[in-house]
Design an enzyme around this catalytic site. Structure first.
Site, PDB file in Angstrom:
ATOM      1  N   HIS A  79      30.434  56.686  64.498  1.00 36.52           N
ATOM      2  CA  HIS A  79      29.980  58.038  64.202  1.00 36.52           C
ATOM      3  C   HIS A  79      29.745  58.441  62.919  1.00 36.52           C
ATOM      4  CE1 HIS A  79      29.579  62.267  64.183  1.00 36.52           C
ATOM      5  NE2 HIS A  79      30.708  62.474  63.667  1.00 36.52           N
ATOM      6  N   ASN A  88      25.517  64.521  59.472  1.00 35.06           N
ATOM      7  CA  ASN A  88      26.349  64.349  60.876  1.00 35.06           C
ATOM      8  C   ASN A  88      25.630  65.231  61.801  1.00 35.06           C
ATOM      9  OD1 ASN A  88      28.238  64.645  62.572  1.00 35.06           O
ATOM     10  ND2 ASN A  88      29.887  65.095  61.000  1.00 35.06           N
ATOM     11  N   CYS A 113      32.430  65.229  68.052  1.00 30.98           N
ATOM     12  CA  CYS A 113      31.789  64.274  67.618  1.00 30.98           C
ATOM     13  C   CYS A 113      32.041  63.069  68.449  1.00 30.98           C
ATOM     14  CB  CYS A 113      32.377  63.801  66.200  1.00 30.98           C
ATOM     15  SG  CYS A 113      31.954  65.398  64.767  1.00 30.98           S
TER      16      CYS A 113
END
Length: 334
Positions: A261, A291, A115
């Site tokens: 993020h 995501n 991530c």
């Protein structure tokens, strides 16, 4: 010494939209359950039969970024590719970009920081430019999650979160050191690696062993301790953003746009409240894409720029937290 600045942005996501209601047809979940916990309404998954992969999507995003930078593929000096879902165990996607775009034999580097991958990749590229080694670097974040998710009720806690997509930017030399990437900040804490992990296949558990094993703890699907990750994320997000602001003698009031993020809308909302930022100073698109891990920050940055939400002179903050644990931030004067 030079600074580096983003001169071109591009993104690519599959056309195939998978809504929360679509997921409820093959696992015990609901739109209400997913939105309450994550804020996600839909995501993009590569459909069966498509030629898209992490490298192919990355190449599509890269072509747009290069064109918007006013450059050609022959102007690119180096490639940095961030992903946790490469096309192959090895080689990495970076060299595939060189081939797919028919580029000169420039160097290619892969970043495996999940991530935080794009911000880490941006930091690596920034250092290459600051030292004068390269002039134009292609930085890509891309993920093909959907083919590696447990699409049963057992895996819903992870599967409902993730989507496929790619984003890219061209980072170029900037002689005015008051502009561009002012600083980047990188951290890790490996003792929590098992809190968000794909443990197999690996050298410990190779494919035949996984297939033959009846042990429940040997799986090739992602595992996440969601509550644990959430609690650490909100702390580390805040710390690494403040670290960047302090480094550049800035305050939270100087933030013109925060691109976090896209892990969970609840995390982004927590950070927004803590830094007392108005809605027009935080950009979220997890509602549409889920995501997308290493692709999330660059897809969001590209969309924010496309929508005119980022202007010349703005202070733009990128921040990410994820598996590893790793976390990172970048402070940019646009």
């Amino acid at each position: 010494m030079y600074n580096s600045k983003i001169t071109g942005l591009g993104k690519y996501v599959p056309d195939n939209i998978v809504t929360n209601d679509d997921l409820s047809k093959f696992m015990d979940t609901s739109d209400e359950w997913i939105q309450e916990r994550t804020g996600i309404q839909e995501r993009r998954w590569i459909p069966e039969g498509s030629d898209d992969t992490s490298s192919v999507m990355g190449a599509k995003a890269a072509k747009i970024a290069i064109e918007r930078a006013g450059l050609t593929k022959d102007d690119i000096d180096f490639i940095v590719f961030a992903t946790l879902s490469p096309d192959y165990y090895f080689p990495g996607c970076g060299v595939q970009i060189q081939d797919l775009l028919d580029m000169p034999t420039v160097g290619a580097l892969d970043v495996r920081n999940q991530c935080s991958g794009f911000v880490y990749a941006l930091s690596v590229a920034d250092q290459f430019i600051k030292t004068g080694m390269y002039k134009n670097i292609l930085v890509i974040g891309a993920e093909y999650h959907s083919n590696g998710l447990d699409k049963t009720t057992r895996g819903r806690g992870v599967t409902v979160i993730f989507g496929d997509g790619a984003g890219a930017c061209v980072l170029s030399r900037e002689e005015d050191t008051t502009k561009g990437i002012l600083s980047t900040h990188l951290h890790s804490e490996g003792k929590y690696a098992d809190k968000l992990i794909v443990a197999s296949p690996s050298i410990k558990h190779w494919v035949p062993e996984i297939i033959e094993s009846e042990e429940e703890d040997i799986s090739y699907y992602p595992y996440m301790d969601g509550t644990f990750v959430f609690k650490h994320a909100v702390v580390r997000f805040s710390e690494v953003i403040m670290e960047g602001l302090i480094k550049n003698n800035l305050s939270k009031e100087d933030i013109d746009m925060l691109i976090p993020h896209q892990a969970n809308l609840r995390i982004a909302q927590f950070i927004q409240k803590k830094f007392v930022l108005s809605d027009d100073k935080v950009f979220n698109n997890i509602m549409k894409y889920g995501n997308t891990t290493a692709a999330s920050v660059i897809i969001a940055l590209t969309e924010a720029w496309e929508q005119g939400k980022i202007k010349e002179g703005d202070h733009v903050v990128l921040a990410a937290f994820g598996s590893g644990f790793t976390w990172a931030s970048a402070i940019i004067k646009w």
